[in-house]
Design an enzyme around this catalytic site. Structure first.
Site, PDB file in Angstrom:
ATOM      1  N   GLU A 113     -50.206  18.854 -60.259  1.00 32.68           N
ATOM      2  CA  GLU A 113     -49.959  17.678 -60.839  1.00 32.68           C
ATOM      3  C   GLU A 113     -48.478  17.229 -61.182  1.00 32.68           C
ATOM      4  O   GLU A 113     -47.509  17.942 -61.170  1.00 32.68           O
ATOM      5  CB  GLU A 113     -50.497  17.930 -62.442  1.00 32.68           C
ATOM      6  CG  GLU A 113     -52.002  18.442 -62.274  1.00 32.68           C
ATOM      7  CD  GLU A 113     -52.579  18.979 -63.480  1.00 32.68           C
ATOM      8  OE1 GLU A 113     -51.796  18.741 -64.780  1.00 32.68           O
ATOM      9  OE2 GLU A 113     -53.318  19.755 -63.790  1.00 32.68           O
ATOM     10  N   LYS A 115     -45.338  16.365 -63.249  1.00 31.90           N
ATOM     11  CA  LYS A 115     -44.776  16.649 -64.702  1.00 31.90           C
ATOM     12  C   LYS A 115     -44.243  15.409 -65.226  1.00 31.90           C
ATOM     13  O   LYS A 115     -43.130  15.298 -64.856  1.00 31.90           O
ATOM     14  CB  LYS A 115     -43.676  17.798 -64.351  1.00 31.90           C
ATOM     15  CG  LYS A 115     -43.282  18.390 -65.928  1.00 31.90           C
ATOM     16  CD  LYS A 115     -42.469  19.572 -65.688  1.00 31.90           C
ATOM     17  CE  LYS A 115     -42.146  20.198 -66.942  1.00 31.90           C
ATOM     18  NZ  LYS A 115     -41.640  19.208 -67.897  1.00 31.90           N
ATOM     19  N   ASP A 117     -42.651  12.764 -67.616  1.00 28.13           N
ATOM     20  CA  ASP A 117     -41.569  13.329 -68.684  1.00 28.13           C
ATOM     21  C   ASP A 117     -41.705  12.048 -69.662  1.00 28.13           C
ATOM     22  O   ASP A 117     -41.092  11.257 -69.841  1.00 28.13           O
ATOM     23  CB  ASP A 117     -40.205  12.718 -67.845  1.00 28.13           C
ATOM     24  CG  ASP A 117     -39.001  12.947 -68.410  1.00 28.13           C
ATOM     25  OD1 ASP A 117     -39.182  13.917 -69.365  1.00 28.13           O
ATOM     26  OD2 ASP A 117     -37.811  12.641 -68.042  1.00 28.13           O
ATOM     27  N   TYR A 229     -54.187  15.373 -69.508  1.00 29.68           N
ATOM     28  CA  TYR A 229     -54.420  16.500 -68.130  1.00 29.68           C
ATOM     29  C   TYR A 229     -54.895  17.828 -68.552  1.00 29.68           C
ATOM     30  O   TYR A 229     -54.977  18.610 -67.384  1.00 29.68           O
ATOM     31  CB  TYR A 229     -53.032  16.609 -67.469  1.00 29.68           C
ATOM     32  CG  TYR A 229     -52.037  17.041 -68.507  1.00 29.68           C
ATOM     33  CD1 TYR A 229     -50.939  16.088 -68.825  1.00 29.68           C
ATOM     34  CD2 TYR A 229     -51.692  18.266 -69.017  1.00 29.68           C
ATOM     35  CE1 TYR A 229     -49.913  16.298 -69.809  1.00 29.68           C
ATOM     36  CE2 TYR A 229     -50.857  18.421 -70.205  1.00 29.68           C
ATOM     37  CZ  TYR A 229     -49.955  17.452 -70.409  1.00 29.68           C
ATOM     38  OH  TYR A 229     -48.719  17.702 -71.435  1.00 29.68           O
ATOM     39  N   LYS A 317     -39.351  22.430 -61.250  1.00 30.85           N
ATOM     40  CA  LYS A 317     -38.512  21.166 -61.558  1.00 30.85           C
ATOM     41  C   LYS A 317     -37.493  20.610 -60.246  1.00 30.85           C
ATOM     42  O   LYS A 317     -37.208  21.469 -59.440  1.00 30.85           O
ATOM     43  CB  LYS A 317     -37.520  21.827 -62.524  1.00 30.85           C
ATOM     44  CG  LYS A 317     -38.141  22.058 -63.781  1.00 30.85           C
ATOM     45  CD  LYS A 317     -38.181  20.709 -64.784  1.00 30.85           C
ATOM     46  CE  LYS A 317     -37.994  20.855 -66.269  1.00 30.85           C
ATOM     47  NZ  LYS A 317     -36.956  21.196 -66.826  1.00 30.85           N
ATOM     48  N   CYS A 411      -7.479 -11.602 -59.136  1.00 31.47           N
ATOM     49  CA  CYS A 411      -7.968 -10.610 -58.122  1.00 31.47           C
ATOM     50  C   CYS A 411      -6.723  -9.853 -57.749  1.00 31.47           C
ATOM     51  O   CYS A 411      -5.618 -10.190 -57.624  1.00 31.47           O
ATOM     52  CB  CYS A 411      -8.235 -11.682 -57.006  1.00 31.47           C
ATOM     53  SG  CYS A 411      -8.775 -10.429 -55.444  1.00 31.47           S
ATOM     54  N   CYS A 414      -5.495 -10.988 -54.105  1.00 30.09           N
ATOM     55  CA  CYS A 414      -4.740 -11.847 -53.737  1.00 30.09           C
ATOM     56  C   CYS A 414      -4.332 -13.008 -55.164  1.00 30.09           C
ATOM     57  O   CYS A 414      -3.630 -13.945 -55.006  1.00 30.09           O
ATOM     58  CB  CYS A 414      -5.693 -13.063 -53.057  1.00 30.09           C
ATOM     59  SG  CYS A 414      -7.271 -13.512 -53.978  1.00 30.09           S
ATOM     60  N   CYS A 429     -13.728 -14.033 -57.277  1.00 33.50           N
ATOM     61  CA  CYS A 429     -12.463 -14.153 -56.737  1.00 33.50           C
ATOM     62  C   CYS A 429     -12.950 -15.436 -55.887  1.00 33.50           C
ATOM     63  O   CYS A 429     -13.630 -15.485 -55.190  1.00 33.50           O
ATOM     64  CB  CYS A 429     -11.890 -13.389 -56.012  1.00 33.50           C
ATOM     65  SG  CYS A 429     -10.563 -13.951 -55.094  1.00 33.50           S
ATOM     66  N   CYS A 434      -9.022 -15.188 -49.404  1.00 30.29           N
ATOM     67  CA  CYS A 434      -8.541 -13.775 -50.192  1.00 30.29           C
ATOM     68  C   CYS A 434      -8.608 -12.721 -48.988  1.00 30.29           C
ATOM     69  O   CYS A 434      -9.867 -12.476 -48.381  1.00 30.29           O
ATOM     70  CB  CYS A 434      -9.680 -13.447 -51.363  1.00 30.29           C
ATOM     71  SG  CYS A 434      -9.595 -11.691 -51.903  1.00 30.29           S
TER      72      CYS A 434
HETATM   73  S1  IVH Z   1     -49.424  21.748 -68.789  1.00 29.20           S
HETATM   74  C1  IVH Z   1     -49.952  25.454 -71.325  1.00 29.20           C
HETATM   75  N1  IVH Z   1     -49.487  19.682 -67.331  1.00 29.20           N
HETATM   76  O1  IVH Z   1     -44.145  19.407 -69.687  1.00 29.20           O
HETATM   77  C2  IVH Z   1     -49.885  24.219 -70.701  1.00 29.20           C
HETATM   78  N2  IVH Z   1     -47.932  19.846 -68.975  1.00 29.20           N
HETATM   79  O2  IVH Z   1     -42.106  21.752 -69.920  1.00 29.20           O
HETATM   80  C3  IVH Z   1     -48.713  23.482 -70.582  1.00 29.20           C
HETATM   81  N3  IVH Z   1     -46.020  18.306 -69.196  1.00 29.20           N
HETATM   82  O3  IVH Z   1     -44.569  20.546 -72.976  1.00 29.20           O
HETATM   83  C4  IVH Z   1     -48.868  21.966 -70.438  1.00 29.20           C
HETATM   84  N4  IVH Z   1     -46.675  16.897 -67.438  1.00 29.20           N
HETATM   85  O4  IVH Z   1     -45.637  18.155 -72.497  1.00 29.20           O
HETATM   86  C5  IVH Z   1     -48.869  20.352 -68.319  1.00 29.20           C
HETATM   87  N5  IVH Z   1     -49.312  17.845 -65.675  1.00 29.20           N
HETATM   88  C6  IVH Z   1     -48.853  18.524 -66.944  1.00 29.20           C
HETATM   89  C7  IVH Z   1     -47.558  18.044 -67.632  1.00 29.20           C
HETATM   90  C8  IVH Z   1     -47.120  18.915 -68.591  1.00 29.20           C
HETATM   91  C9  IVH Z   1     -46.033  17.129 -68.292  1.00 29.20           C
HETATM   92  C10 IVH Z   1     -45.168  18.429 -70.086  1.00 29.20           C
HETATM   93  C11 IVH Z   1     -45.929  19.090 -71.483  1.00 29.20           C
HETATM   94  C12 IVH Z   1     -45.116  20.325 -71.638  1.00 29.20           C
HETATM   95  C13 IVH Z   1     -43.737  20.332 -70.858  1.00 29.20           C
HETATM   96  C14 IVH Z   1     -43.377  21.610 -70.496  1.00 29.20           C
END
Ligand code: IVH
Length: 683
Positions: A113, A115, A117, A229, A317, A411, A414, A429, A434
């Protein structure tokens, strides 16, 4: 103390200080990426020397976002965080550690999935009704933000959202992430700018501030999105697999993260990582990696925890994209149109695998809006192939010695006074002769994407200008062999090659010449349209804006731009000089290779594996198809390569089919290196 103990002590002190700045003062001085690096070093050190772990180590807790303004809600189960992996070998080691804890015949399948932010959110539904929404807080108790969360349109107030969805269970507590879509964040900043208010720099922090507004009417004016999720607690329904829960959540009417997949082995997951990295810039929200979860939740539970992190999931990451560094100076660039662009000079900083020493500041309006000052510590972002740019200053790191950055008065090339045309954001400019402007326009004219004059690099152009051989683009076509041979560094071979490439350039198709003129908004696609529609430079020069506006893919503003460009006497004189030097000004209809693409419109994005952009455009056009610059409902296909831009995302939104190069080549019956083997196995 030995050297490890000293280092661990120092890391703990640094991390705790940064964490205080981040969570308490709300004034961080380093980026999340830098914090991660320090944190990871400490985790490594402590795992190799467990005796160094102290109760006050930042690894012994997982942060807190609690604020005094909200009632507290206890979570039904701890809201945990994730361990991090930064490389393929980290992932393999993670799997090996897990396999050692499980019975010998265990095989592991994984969900993958994005991650997201954003900020964690925990939603409670009782008999289908949303009754509570809490932040993560300290993992055990969160802030009650129910009123604010109710304003988020993607959060169902009742489940199932569709009457034919699964029946509502007695209780369902779900976990997800709240964030700003990039376009919603941009819209918020547009509104801020229109109201004369400062811009928000960081989408995640702004989402956090928005979710924790005391007045939910303010939250309601900003468009947040919630992706769900995971299930934290369920009464009246039980499922054994993460993949099944994701489907269940979707069927209930939650927004689940896009592009989630189920993969039979870790190596299948690893194969997906480059796809995710190139997909990242096309997504409408920020991700800082991907999350791998063992699909079988019984196995995940059996594995238990390492510290506060569940062993059954981990985050991979992406290399950090944002870092902070010192702004040491500003260089002023003058473009071919006279535009003055400031560039930040930086203390070298390593970002996402590359050392960055300078970064774009866009323009002086941006510098003023972001209040960037000389000597500031600044946040730099480098993402994919995009030129690194300055996100903003770290105001909390100022010591008072920083000084304002103002546009130059004259400038630097020039000495003509710099001006700012009414209604424009750019300083310019205004001097058309120039030397820097002349250099930049000739440099553009001869470049690969324009007239493609081989051997004519920027240094050669510079020398030819300095020695008085050329004053404009047209002069290139009158260069003579003998005088060139007199120049230092111009050996006979070099001169002959150069003259041969200039000779070839004289015969370039009309479309290519038009796109090399540097008319605002006229790239290859539009230039070819104009060449075909008006047949000759004379035809184009005398065409009206209305006639151009009638062409598909050319709007009123662009048409007026073109007409204005050709109305300029200097530009007309330049073209006459080129004509006199024998440059082709006539369109030669291209030879048709087939008509398999007749009636189809294509948009190109990203870098294709074998074809250049021009080659792909030529293939489409010679098979009867059309190429346009932007994706709309009328687009038949988007031909996508590596590191695609926002066009790919737009195509996905509009449901326009996306083709890879092999698929495209198949379509026109050209030799192809066969199909794409990397489709995920979705169980
Ligand atoms: S699972 C035990 N799934 O990332 C399960 N977390 O660095 C832990 N996050 O605090 C969470 N996308 O806020 C999970 N697809 C995803 C996520 C996700 C973002 C965040 C979440 C967690 C942080 C961990």
């Amino acid at each position: 103390m030995n050297e490890f103990a000293t280092r661990a002590h120092k890391l703990r002190a640094q991390l705790n200080a940064h964490s205080y700045r981040y969570y308490v003062l709300n004034a961080p001085t380093i980026s999340d990426g830098e914090y991660d690096l320090l944190y990871r070093e400490l985790v490594m050190l402590e795992s190799e020397h467990p005796e160094l772990v102290t109760p006050d180590s930042p690894t012994q807790r997982s942060g807190s976002d609690l604020s005094g303004d909200f009632a507290k809600i206890p979570h039904p189960a701890p809201i945990l965080s994730l361990s991090n992996c930064f490389s393929e070998s980290d992932l393999t080691a993670w799997e090996e550690r897990n396999l050692k804890l499980l019975s010998a015949d265990t095989t592991l399948t994984y969900t993958l999935e994005p991650k997201l932010d954003g900020l964690t959110i925990v939603l409670t539904y009782e008999n289908g009704l949303l009754t509570q929404a809490a932040t993560r807080g300290n993992g055990d108790v969160g802030d009650d933000v129910t009123a604010n969360v109710r304003t988020i349109r993607s959060v169902p107030l009742r489940i199932p959202v569709h009457p034919d969805g699964p029946p509502a269970p007695e209780k369902l507590v779900v976990r997800g992430e709240v964030l700003f879509h990039k376009r919603d964040f941009a819209a918020l900043n547009q509104k801020q700018a229109a109201d004369g208010l400062p811009l928000y720099v960081n989408a995640r922090n702004t989402a956090s501030g928005t979710l924790k507004q005391k007045d939910s009417r303010i939250t309601a004016t900003r468009t947040l999105t919630a992706y769900i999720y995971a299930v934290v607690q369920a009464v009246g329904i039980s499922l054994d697999r993460q993949w099944d829960w994701l489907n269940y959540l979707r069927d209930m009417g939650f927004l689940i993260p896009p592009h989630v997949g189920l993969y039979p082995t870790l190596s299948d997951v690893i194969q997906q990582l480059p796809t995710w990295e190139s997909r990242k810039p096309t997504l409408d929200f920020e991700i800082d990696g991907v999350v791998l979860k063992i699909n079988d939740l019984k196995i995940a539970a059996e594995l238990g925890f390492a510290g506060k992190d569940p062993r059954g999931a981990t985050a991979y990451k992406f290399p950090a994209e944002e870092m902070t560094t010192q702004l040491t100076g500003i260089t002023v660039n003058i473009g071919r149109t006279g535009k003055v662009t400031p560039t930040a000079q930086l203390e070298p900083v390593f970002i996402g695998g590359v050392t960055v020493v300078s970064a774009s500041l866009h323009n002086y309006d941006q510098v003023a809006r972001l209040d960037i000052r000389m000597g500031d510590r600044v946040i730099i972002k480098r993402s994919g192939e995009v030129i690194p740019y300055v996100i903003g200053p770290v105001t909390a790191a100022r010591d008072g010695s920083e000084t304002p950055i103002l546009p130059p008065e004259t400038c630097p090339y020039c000495q003509t006074p710099i001006s700012k045309p009414a209604g424009m954001v750019d300083y310019i400019c205004p001097n058309r002769v120039c030397p820097e402007r002349v250099f930049r326009s000739i440099e553009f004219f001869v470049s690969k994407s324009a007239m493609d004059i081989e051997g004519m690099g920027p240094q050669t152009v510079k020398t030819l200008i300095e020695k008085g051989f050329i004053r404009d683009e047209a002069d290139l076509f009158s260069l003579q062999r003998e005088p060139l041979l007199e120049l230092e560094g111009f050996a006979a071979k070099k001169v002959d090659n150069l003259l041969a490439s200039i000779e070839a350039a004289r015969q370039r198709p009309l479309g290519q010449l038009i796109s090399s003129l540097g008319i605002d908004g006229v790239g290859g696609v539009v230039a070819n349209l104009l060449a075909e529609a008006f047949v000759s430079m004379d035809g184009l020069m005398s065409a009206s804006a209305e006639a151009m506006d009638d062409l598909e893919g050319i709007g009123t503003v662009l048409a007026q731009n073109v007409v204005d460009w050709f109305a300029d006497p200097d530009h007309r004189a330049l073209l006459e000089k080129m004509r006199a030097a024998g440059v082709n000004m006539q369109n030669t209809p291209r030879e048709a290779a087939g008509d398999s693409l007749t009636g189809l419109t294509f948009v190109l994005t990203g870098t294709l594996p074998t074809l250049t952009r021009e080659a792909a455009e030529n293939l489409i056009q010679s098979h009867g198809g059309k190429v346009t610059g932007s994706v709309s409902k009328k687009t038949s296909y988007v031909l996508m390569g590596d590191s695609p831009g926002s066009k790919a995302e737009k195509a996905r939104q509009l449901g326009v089919p996306i083709l890879s190069e092999p698929e495209f080549l198949n379509m026109i019956g050209s030799a192809s290196s066969a199909a794409d083997p990397t489709q995920p196995t979705l169980f």
